[in-house]
Design a protein around this motif. Structure first.
Motif, mmCIF file in Angstrom:
data_model
loop_
_atom_site.group_PDB
_atom_site.id
_atom_site.type_symbol
_atom_site.label_atom_id
_atom_site.label_comp_id
_atom_site.label_asym_id
_atom_site.label_seq_id
_atom_site.Cartn_x
_atom_site.Cartn_y
_atom_site.Cartn_z
ATOM 1 N N CYS A 256 27.683 33.590 47.913
ATOM 2 C CA CYS A 256 28.522 32.412 47.701
ATOM 3 C C CYS A 256 27.710 31.126 47.855
ATOM 4 O O CYS A 256 27.882 30.164 47.086
ATOM 5 N N ILE A 284 36.341 38.677 51.469
ATOM 6 C CA ILE A 284 37.394 38.475 50.468
ATOM 7 C C ILE A 284 37.782 37.001 50.365
ATOM 8 O O ILE A 284 37.914 36.449 49.262
ATOM 9 N N SER A 285 37.957 36.347 51.499
ATOM 10 C CA SER A 285 38.318 34.920 51.462
ATOM 11 C C SER A 285 37.192 34.092 50.857
ATOM 12 O O SER A 285 37.450 33.119 50.127
ATOM 13 N N ASN A 288 37.379 34.513 47.068
ATOM 14 C CA ASN A 288 38.508 33.768 46.514
ATOM 15 C C ASN A 288 38.232 32.273 46.452
ATOM 16 O O ASN A 288 38.745 31.576 45.564
ATOM 17 N N ASN A 289 37.437 31.763 47.387
ATOM 18 C CA ASN A 289 37.132 30.328 47.437
ATOM 19 C C ASN A 289 35.811 29.979 46.766
ATOM 20 O O ASN A 289 35.381 28.825 46.807
ATOM 21 N N SER A 290 35.167 30.967 46.154
ATOM 22 C CA SER A 290 33.834 30.760 45.585
ATOM 23 C C SER A 290 33.899 30.166 44.181
ATOM 24 O O SER A 290 34.974 30.051 43.579
ATOM 25 N N LYS A 306 40.978 45.901 48.062
ATOM 26 C CA LYS A 306 40.239 44.636 47.996
ATOM 27 C C LYS A 306 40.491 43.917 46.680
ATOM 28 O O LYS A 306 40.567 42.689 46.634
ATOM 29 N N ALA A 309 43.583 41.877 46.735
ATOM 30 C CA ALA A 309 43.479 40.644 47.523
ATOM 31 C C ALA A 309 42.530 39.627 46.903
ATOM 32 O O ALA A 309 42.555 38.455 47.290
ATOM 33 N N ALA A 310 41.695 40.057 45.943
ATOM 34 C CA ALA A 310 40.699 39.160 45.342
ATOM 35 C C ALA A 310 40.748 39.287 43.819
ATOM 36 O O ALA A 310 40.159 40.207 43.254
ATOM 37 N N PRO A 311 41.444 38.393 43.129
ATOM 38 C CA PRO A 311 41.569 38.467 41.667
ATOM 39 C C PRO A 311 40.235 38.399 40.924
ATOM 40 O O PRO A 311 40.132 38.912 39.810
ATOM 41 N N LYS A 312 39.228 37.776 41.513
ATOM 42 C CA LYS A 312 37.927 37.661 40.847
ATOM 43 C C LYS A 312 37.112 38.951 40.913
ATOM 44 O O LYS A 312 36.089 39.079 40.248
#
Length: 344
Positions: A256, A284-285, A288-290, A306, A309-312
């Motif tokens: 990240c 995971i967070s 999501n914020n990357s 996972k 919890a993480a669409p990317k």
């Protein structure tokens, strides 16, 4: 990905791409540990067989209990167990399963370990360090338990193969990765492949060479494990699609941070591709914020929860590579074809 199969394979093209579910596979048993039963089922579906019956439990004090539920006498046994979640329990369970099959007169026991546990502890980091070489210890344990052969994927360090006195087949996710890039990144000809550290340079240059693409390197200095103090980009990613390639993603702090560095250097988009998506702690967070367009991992480690919890997060299926390696090993054929091709 398979257009050169006829030239590279030692047998006619048809034999490389035959639907293996059409062939009988006598004297073979495939058992699943508790780490990744879904991957084992996919492998068995490809092989056209049912997973072997095994009872896996724990005693009240935490000890592993293993009971093989069918005869393995004279059989070629494959035990699928990956290094994930409760890695110490998974490793102990694997050792007990190997030993159970060995003393039950299996003719050969192969441990199929898609993600090799303790692979990052493959050397002493400092001259006077008292750190253990735990990957060597795991190799000794597997051999002592009775394993005759190891099948794994994208070892963190290729020298781990030398820790064993038994054959080791280190498969590569690279062919599946190349196929995903061509299928999912329309502008892949304008890519620059980036290694997040010097240790992964060989892995990344191999992919870059296959696609005739540029290569860059990020030099990083660590204060301690899972914490990077500084990063320096070596190479030009301006106006290019940057693809970070590594063998594993754990807490995702490094990748990240690297994504931010690449965008600052002029990259138009950034992707991350890692074989083993450990994704522990805040991973995971962070994803999501990357700034990533997508983070691609394989199913050497379970990813279903996972991905929710993480669409990317995208997952590549490598079961066909592992299944074909098992089939070729069982039939005494070369597995070299799999180093550059995805089986049909």
């Amino acid at each position: 990905m398979t257009e050169h199969a006829e030239n590279l394979c030692c047998k006619p093209k048809e034999s490389c791409l035959t639907n293996i579910t059409e062939k009988k596979m006598p004297n073979i048993k495939v058992f699943s540990g508790s780490s990744h039963p879904d991957l084992t089922q996919k492998i068995c579906d490809r092989l056209g067989i049912e997973p072997g019956k095994v009872s896996l439990k724990k005693f009240s004090n935490g000890e592993c209990s293993v009971e093989i539920g069918e005869s393995v006498r004279g059989e070629d046994v494959y035990i699928v167990q990956t290094g994930c979640s409760e890695v110490n329990d998974m490793l102990m369970e694997l050792l007990i399963m190997i030993n159970a099959c060995k003393i039950a007169s299996a003719i050969r026991v192969t441990a199929v370990i898609p993600c090799f546990p303790y692979a990052r502890q493959d050397k002493k980091d400092k001259v006077y360090s008292r750190a253990p070489i735990s990957a060597k210890l795991v190799a000794n344990m597997l051999t002592t338990a009775g394993a005759n052969h190891i099948i794994t994927m994208d070892l963190h360090a290729s020298q781990i193969q030398g820790f064993f006195d038994i054959p080791v087949d280190n498969l590569y996710a690279e062919p599946a990765v190349l196929k995903w890039i061509k299928d999912n990144i329309p502008e892949w000809r304008n890519c620059c492949f980036v290694s997040p550290d010097a240790g992964g340079a060989k892995r990344v240059t191999s992919i870059a060479d296959r696609l005739n693409a540029d290569f860059a390197l990020i030099h990083k200095e660590r204060k301690k494990a899972n914490e990077v103090s500084s990063m320096v980009l070596v190479g030009d990613v301006k106006d290019k699609i940057a693809i970070l390639v590594d063998d594993m993603a754990d807490t995702c702090g490094t990748v990240c941070h690297a994504a931010e560095k690449l965008l600052e250097a002029g990259a138009v988009k950034v992707y991350s591709i890692c074989t083993h998506g450990i994704l522990s702690g805040p991973a995971i967070s962070r994803i999501n914020n990357s700034m990533f367009e997508a983070v691609v991992v394989t199913n050497t480690i379970p990813q279903e929860d996972k991905m929710k919890a993480a669409p990317k997060l995208n997952c590549l299926d490598v079961s066909m590579i592992l299944a074909e390696a098992i089939r070729r090993t069982h039939n005494g054929e070369s597995v070299s074809y799999l180093f550059s091709h995805v089986p049909m």
